[in-house]
Enzyme design. Sequence first.
Site, mmCIF file in Angstrom:
data_model
loop_
_atom_site.group_PDB
_atom_site.id
_atom_site.type_symbol
_atom_site.label_atom_id
_atom_site.label_comp_id
_atom_site.label_asym_id
_atom_site.label_seq_id
_atom_site.Cartn_x
_atom_site.Cartn_y
_atom_site.Cartn_z
ATOM 1 N N HIS A 1 0.942 0.598 -13.187
ATOM 2 C CA HIS A 1 1.621 -0.641 -13.550
ATOM 3 C C HIS A 1 3.122 -0.379 -13.608
ATOM 4 O O HIS A 1 3.553 0.635 -14.177
ATOM 5 C CB HIS A 1 1.117 -1.141 -14.909
ATOM 6 N N ARG B 1 -5.173 -8.545 -9.043
ATOM 7 C CA ARG B 1 -6.180 -9.449 -9.598
ATOM 8 C C ARG B 1 -6.551 -8.999 -11.002
ATOM 9 O O ARG B 1 -6.540 -7.809 -11.311
ATOM 10 C CB ARG B 1 -7.446 -9.453 -8.717
ATOM 11 N N ILE B 2 -6.881 -9.999 -11.828
ATOM 12 C CA ILE B 2 -7.408 -9.700 -13.158
ATOM 13 C C ILE B 2 -8.905 -9.449 -13.003
ATOM 14 O O ILE B 2 -9.611 -10.213 -12.328
ATOM 15 C CB ILE B 2 -7.141 -10.883 -14.111
ATOM 16 N N GLY C 1 0.794 -1.230 0.000
ATOM 17 C CA GLY C 1 0.000 0.000 0.000
ATOM 18 C C GLY C 1 0.822 1.273 0.000
ATOM 19 O O GLY C 1 0.338 2.329 0.425
ATOM 20 N N ASP D 1 -10.894 -3.613 -20.578
ATOM 21 C CA ASP D 1 -10.931 -5.080 -20.529
ATOM 22 C C ASP D 1 -9.575 -5.725 -20.775
ATOM 23 O O ASP D 1 -9.327 -6.842 -20.345
ATOM 24 C CB ASP D 1 -11.900 -5.607 -21.600
ATOM 25 N N ASN E 1 1.630 3.027 -2.593
ATOM 26 C CA ASN E 1 0.956 3.983 -3.487
ATOM 27 C C ASN E 1 -0.269 4.584 -2.803
ATOM 28 O O ASN E 1 -0.549 5.778 -2.965
ATOM 29 C CB ASN E 1 0.570 3.311 -4.808
HETATM 30 C C1 GAR Z 1 3.408 -1.320 -7.419
HETATM 31 O O1 GAR Z 1 4.696 -1.422 -7.964
HETATM 32 C C2 GAR Z 1 2.371 -1.355 -8.521
HETATM 33 O O2 GAR Z 1 2.786 -0.691 -9.689
HETATM 34 C C3 GAR Z 1 2.248 -2.831 -8.762
HETATM 35 O O3 GAR Z 1 2.270 -3.403 -7.487
HETATM 36 C C4 GAR Z 1 3.053 -2.564 -6.619
HETATM 37 C C5 GAR Z 1 2.221 -2.243 -5.416
HETATM 38 O O4 GAR Z 1 2.972 -1.564 -4.452
HETATM 39 N N1 GAR Z 1 1.049 -3.151 -9.455
HETATM 40 C C6 GAR Z 1 0.969 -4.125 -10.346
HETATM 41 O O5 GAR Z 1 1.899 -4.853 -10.626
HETATM 42 C C7 GAR Z 1 -0.395 -4.273 -10.997
HETATM 43 N N2 GAR Z 1 -0.277 -4.973 -12.222
HETATM 44 P P1 GAR Z 1 2.257 -0.870 -3.214
HETATM 45 O O6 GAR Z 1 1.321 -1.913 -2.594
HETATM 46 O O7 GAR Z 1 3.395 -0.547 -2.299
HETATM 47 O O8 GAR Z 1 1.539 0.329 -3.706
#
Ligand code: GAR
Length: 237
Positions: A123, A105-106, A26, A156, A28
């Site tokens: 991403h 999750r997708i 978490g 999608d 972000n």
């Molecule tokens: C981040 O690097 C985000 O870009 C990635 O997961 C991490 C979450 O970090 N998301 C994906 O790979 C989605 N496809 P966080 O929980 O510290 O924010």
Amino acid sequence: MTRPGDVAGRDGAAPLPVAVLISGDGSNLQALIDAQQAGELPIDIRVVVSNRGDAFGLTRAERAGIQTRVLSHREFPTRSAYDAALALLLGGFEPGLVVLAGFMRILTPELVASFHGRMLNIHPSLLPRYPGLHTHQRALDAGDTEHGATVHFVTDELDGGPGLLQARVPVLPGDDAERLAARVLAQEHRIYPLAVHWFATGRLCLGADGQAMLDGAPLTAPVQIDAVAPTPADRAG
Ligand code: GAR
């Protein structure tokens, strides 16, 4: 409800109601909370939902006084059943924007359709390079000299919606996936609050033809934030 740090959104309107979906640390989410609390981001995070009960992001939300919900995918027989329950749960909070912040999750097309034009994802790659998992290792294996992160509208197509904002970082000698991931993540914390700010202030939307619009003009490519200079820690490694 107005809390300290709330700032008015577009035309002095109330802060945008937001739901954030997480699966893990978490960080972000924390960047969004920090920007909101600093008075720089006109959003009201009404709920943080995790598919994992042990996600540290839940603790971050609780510390910030934000409601949390755990909706475990293990308790649903199918992806469709899970996503239907998730759509119902989110709908109860009437979010103007759903922010995927490391939600691993997708999503079903039905869930995406429920929040069409109102769902963002971040991403950890320079999309369209490396949709899916293990992006940092894949960038290293390919010998890329730069890597980064992308904020995009969710459609999608997995990690395939219109890109809004990208941050680029250098791949440095001696990098492994962990070091590279940390460098990218620091940039994610810059670009995600910025993209959410654009949306919350009405500058950003998804046009009728599926193209992202910024300030009334189509975004033909994601806005680029340049690679930043290596930090002392990078150079030392
Ligand atoms: C981040 O690097 C985000 O870009 C990635 O997961 C991490 C979450 O970090 N998301 C994906 O790979 C989605 N496809 P966080 O929980 O510290 O924010």
